[in-house]
Structure formats: structure tokens, C-alpha cells
Design a protein around this motif. Structure first.
Motif, PDB file in Angstrom:
ATOM      1  N   ASP A 112       0.818  -1.224   0.000  1.00 50.31           N
ATOM      2  CA  ASP A 112       0.000   0.000   0.000  1.00 50.31           C
ATOM      3  C   ASP A 112       0.847   1.269   0.000  1.00 50.31           C
ATOM      4  N   CYS A 113       2.170   1.115  -0.081  1.00 50.47           N
ATOM      5  CA  CYS A 113       3.074   2.263  -0.187  1.00 50.47           C
ATOM      6  C   CYS A 113       3.325   2.543  -1.672  1.00 50.47           C
ATOM      7  N   ASP A 114       2.804   3.646  -2.182  1.00 54.09           N
ATOM      8  CA  ASP A 114       2.942   3.955  -3.605  1.00 54.09           C
ATOM      9  C   ASP A 114       4.395   4.122  -4.020  1.00 54.09           C
ATOM     10  N   GLU A 115       5.164   4.799  -3.183  1.00 53.29           N
ATOM     11  CA  GLU A 115       6.569   5.036  -3.505  1.00 53.29           C
ATOM     12  C   GLU A 115       7.366   5.238  -2.224  1.00 53.29           C
ATOM     13  N   MET A 116       8.496   4.576  -2.129  1.00 56.35           N
ATOM     14  CA  MET A 116       9.407   4.733  -0.997  1.00 56.35           C
ATOM     15  C   MET A 116      10.749   5.195  -1.531  1.00 56.35           C
ATOM     16  N   ILE A 117      11.301   6.255  -0.933  1.00 57.82           N
ATOM     17  CA  ILE A 117      12.623   6.747  -1.299  1.00 57.82           C
ATOM     18  C   ILE A 117      13.418   6.982  -0.028  1.00 57.82           C
ATOM     19  N   THR A 118      14.549   6.309   0.088  1.00 59.61           N
ATOM     20  CA  THR A 118      15.394   6.423   1.277  1.00 59.61           C
ATOM     21  C   THR A 118      16.855   6.521   0.863  1.00 59.61           C
ATOM     22  N   LEU A 119      17.596   7.382   1.544  1.00 57.09           N
ATOM     23  CA  LEU A 119      19.035   7.475   1.333  1.00 57.09           C
ATOM     24  C   LEU A 119      19.734   6.449   2.218  1.00 57.09           C
ATOM     25  N   PHE A 120      20.606   5.647   1.605  1.00 55.68           N
ATOM     26  CA  PHE A 120      21.399   4.664   2.344  1.00 55.68           C
ATOM     27  C   PHE A 120      22.888   4.952   2.144  1.00 55.68           C
ATOM     28  N   HIS A 121      23.617   5.005   3.253  1.00 55.79           N
ATOM     29  CA  HIS A 121      25.078   5.102   3.249  1.00 55.79           C
ATOM     30  C   HIS A 121      25.589   3.736   3.697  1.00 55.79           C
ATOM     31  N   VAL A 122      26.149   2.988   2.745  1.00 58.82           N
ATOM     32  CA  VAL A 122      26.531   1.596   2.993  1.00 58.82           C
ATOM     33  C   VAL A 122      28.038   1.430   2.851  1.00 58.82           C
ATOM     34  N   THR A 123      28.663   0.926   3.892  1.00 64.05           N
ATOM     35  CA  THR A 123      30.097   0.666   3.868  1.00 64.05           C
ATOM     36  C   THR A 123      30.350  -0.830   3.715  1.00 64.05           C
ATOM     37  N   ALA A 124      31.364  -1.162   2.921  1.00 64.63           N
ATOM     38  CA  ALA A 124      31.741  -2.562   2.667  1.00 64.63           C
ATOM     39  C   ALA A 124      30.627  -3.287   1.919  1.00 64.63           C
ATOM     40  N   ALA A 125      30.559  -4.599   2.083  1.00 63.19           N
ATOM     41  CA  ALA A 125      29.651  -5.415   1.278  1.00 63.19           C
ATOM     42  C   ALA A 125      28.343  -5.704   1.995  1.00 63.19           C
ATOM     43  N   LEU A 126      27.295  -5.776   1.213  1.00 64.06           N
ATOM     44  CA  LEU A 126      25.988  -6.259   1.649  1.00 64.06           C
ATOM     45  C   LEU A 126      25.888  -7.698   1.136  1.00 64.06           C
ATOM     46  N   LEU A 127      25.789  -8.669   2.052  1.00 64.38           N
ATOM     47  CA  LEU A 127      25.840 -10.088   1.691  1.00 64.38           C
ATOM     48  C   LEU A 127      24.447 -10.689   1.682  1.00 64.38           C
ATOM     49  N   TYR A 128      23.973 -11.119   0.530  1.00 62.48           N
ATOM     50  CA  TYR A 128      22.673 -11.768   0.431  1.00 62.48           C
ATOM     51  C   TYR A 128      22.797 -13.204   0.936  1.00 62.48           C
ATOM     52  N   THR A 129      21.852 -13.622   1.774  1.00 60.16           N
ATOM     53  CA  THR A 129      21.910 -14.956   2.364  1.00 60.16           C
ATOM     54  C   THR A 129      20.591 -15.698   2.184  1.00 60.16           C
ATOM     55  N   ASP A 130      20.660 -17.022   2.273  1.00 59.26           N
ATOM     56  CA  ASP A 130      19.444 -17.820   2.252  1.00 59.26           C
ATOM     57  C   ASP A 130      18.966 -18.057   3.681  1.00 59.26           C
ATOM     58  N   GLU A 131      17.935 -18.920   3.835  1.00 61.78           N
ATOM     59  CA  GLU A 131      17.360 -19.141   5.172  1.00 61.78           C
ATOM     60  C   GLU A 131      18.319 -19.848   6.118  1.00 61.78           C
ATOM     61  N   ASN A 132      19.393 -20.416   5.563  1.00 67.87           N
ATOM     62  CA  ASN A 132      20.401 -21.081   6.391  1.00 67.87           C
ATOM     63  C   ASN A 132      21.635 -20.205   6.623  1.00 67.87           C
TER      64      ASN A 132
END
Length: 232
Positions: free
Chosen positions: A177-197
Motif C-alpha cells: 500500500d506504499c505507492d513510492e518509498m525513497i530512502t538514502l542509504f550510506h553503505v560501507t563494505a559489502a551487503l551479503l545476500y543470504t538464504d534461510e540457512n
């Protein structure tokens, strides 16, 4: 975009404040209690199971015992006051780099020399940024819409600030129900995608963001070198 006027001024001094204060000092400055680390973990991030993200079950720790707690400050700025500014300035939609059907990002600083990036993240009509773990701190400032993590009980909205500590694993959820979301992110190093394990299945960092931006700007007609203005 109306709220981007004077953006660099407010972002720079605001970020300097947050980066120079400790977690405890920030909480004290805004008269906030330190939030406890959650032990909730999302079991699935597929679109079909999106409804389950609002009520995660206890499966494992979302952060190591030694990790610090997150910080959530509901109202840092009142962006509503700037909604009528820059109404005559047209934004070139091509500056937004698509990642999925509902998710795109706009690079503001791709700092290859220090290994971090600053970008605007935009969701259209709700969506999910898959379960991921942060190896370094993340700062977020919301401009428009609402979003949150099922692993936490807060929901970010316009003007709110979030600090995400190193070691935390979570799933970013934007309601339909959110038409549009805009957020500023300051990210250092890596963002690691993981599975359920908690097995790493992918990653994003300043270099993958740079490559995605270069590819898109070449395809959309702005030219591959358009992104170089943001590289430091």
C-alpha cells in the motif's frame, strides 16, 4: 525532486553528526532507549511468502551476541516543509538505475577509494530487498514512504533516521500500500545476500553498484561515463 534542494547541506552536516557520535551518545541525544537486539529471523524472502515477513518466527539470532543494537530516530527532519520547493525542475528519470521491476537506485557517491557508497533507494508499489547481512555500518534517512524490517518493531517514515550495526541480518520490506518509498542509504563494505540457512548467495558493494550504473547509463542514452561524476 522537490526535497533534493539543499540536500547536500542537510545530509553532510547530519551525517557528520551521526558518524562522530557513538551508539550510546546518539540514543542519549535523542532521548531514546537503546533498543535490544532481536532474535527473530525471516525464514523466506520470496514474493509468494511476503505475508509471512510481517510475523517472523524465532529461528536463530539476527546478529551476533557481540553486535551493537540498531538506532531508530523517528523524526530528524520535517521533509513536508520542502515539498513545494523546486517544482519547476524536471528530473531525468534515467538517473535511476533499475535493479528489479519495483526497485531502483540513484547513485550519489560511489567511493571506490574507501569502499562505501551513498545512494537513494526507490521502491514503486511495495517490494522486498532480499535477506542480507551487513559487514559494516549502514546509515539510512527516509525521504518518502514507509519501510521496515520484520526483525524489528519500528517502521521508518519521512524524516526518520536508522543506524544498522555491523553483523546484522535482515530483510527490507515495503508494504504494497506504499505507492513510492525513497530512502538514502550510506553503505560501507559489502551487503551479503543470504538464504534461510545464512549461506551467502550473493553480494553488493560499491563496485557492483558502479558496474550496474555504468551498464544502465550506457543503455539508456546518458552514456557510460555519466556515472563518473559520482566516483571518488
Amino acid at each position: 525532486m522537490p526535497f533534493l534542494r539543499n540536500f547536500h547541506y542537510y545530509y553532510c552536516w547530519g551525517l557528520l553528526l551521526f558518524l562522530t557520535m557513538s551508539t550510546t551518545e546518539l540514543a542519549a541525544a535523542f532521548q531514546l532507549p537503546m533498543q535490544k537486539k532481536t532474535s527473530l529471523l525471516v525464514a523466506s524472502i520470496s514474493a509468494a511468502d511476503k505475508d509471512t515477513l510481517t510475523a517472523p518466527t524465532k529461528t536463530s539470532l539476527s546478529a551476533p551476541e557481540e553486535a551493537l543494537s540498531d538506532i531508530f530516530v523517528p523524526n530528524v527532519f520535517n521533509f513536508a516543509a520542502y515539498q513545494d520547493m523546486n517544482v519547476d525542475e524536471e528530473e531525468d528519470s534515467r538517473v535511476w538505475v533499475p535493479q528489479t521491476d519495483c526497485l531502483s537506485f540513484r547513485p550519489l557517491c560511489l567511493c571506490v577509494s574507501q569502499g562505501y557508497y551513498v545512494n537513494l533507494l526507490k521502491f514503486k508499489g511495495g517490494g522486498i530487498l532480499g535477506r542480507h547481512r551487513h559487514a559494516a555500518p549502514v546509515h539510512a534517512l527516509t525521504f518518502k514512504g514507509t519501510w521496515g524490517y520484520p526483525e524489528h518493531d519500528w517502521k521508518a517514515g519521512p524524516g526518520s533516521y536508522v543506524f544498522e550495526p555491523p553483523g546484522e541480518t535482515h530483510t527490507l520490506l515495503v508494504d504494497d500500500d506504499c505507492d513510492e518509498m525513497i530512502t538514502l542509504f550510506h553503505v560501507t563494505a559489502a551487503l551479503l545476500y543470504t538464504d534461510e540457512n545464512n549461506k551467502v548467495i550473493g553480494f553488493d558493494d560499491v563496485f557492483t553498484k558502479l558496474e550496474k550504473a555504468k551498464k544502465w547509463y550506457a543503455e539508456c542514452g546518458l552514456g557510460e561515463d555519466y556515472v563518473q561524476q559520482f566516483v571518488r
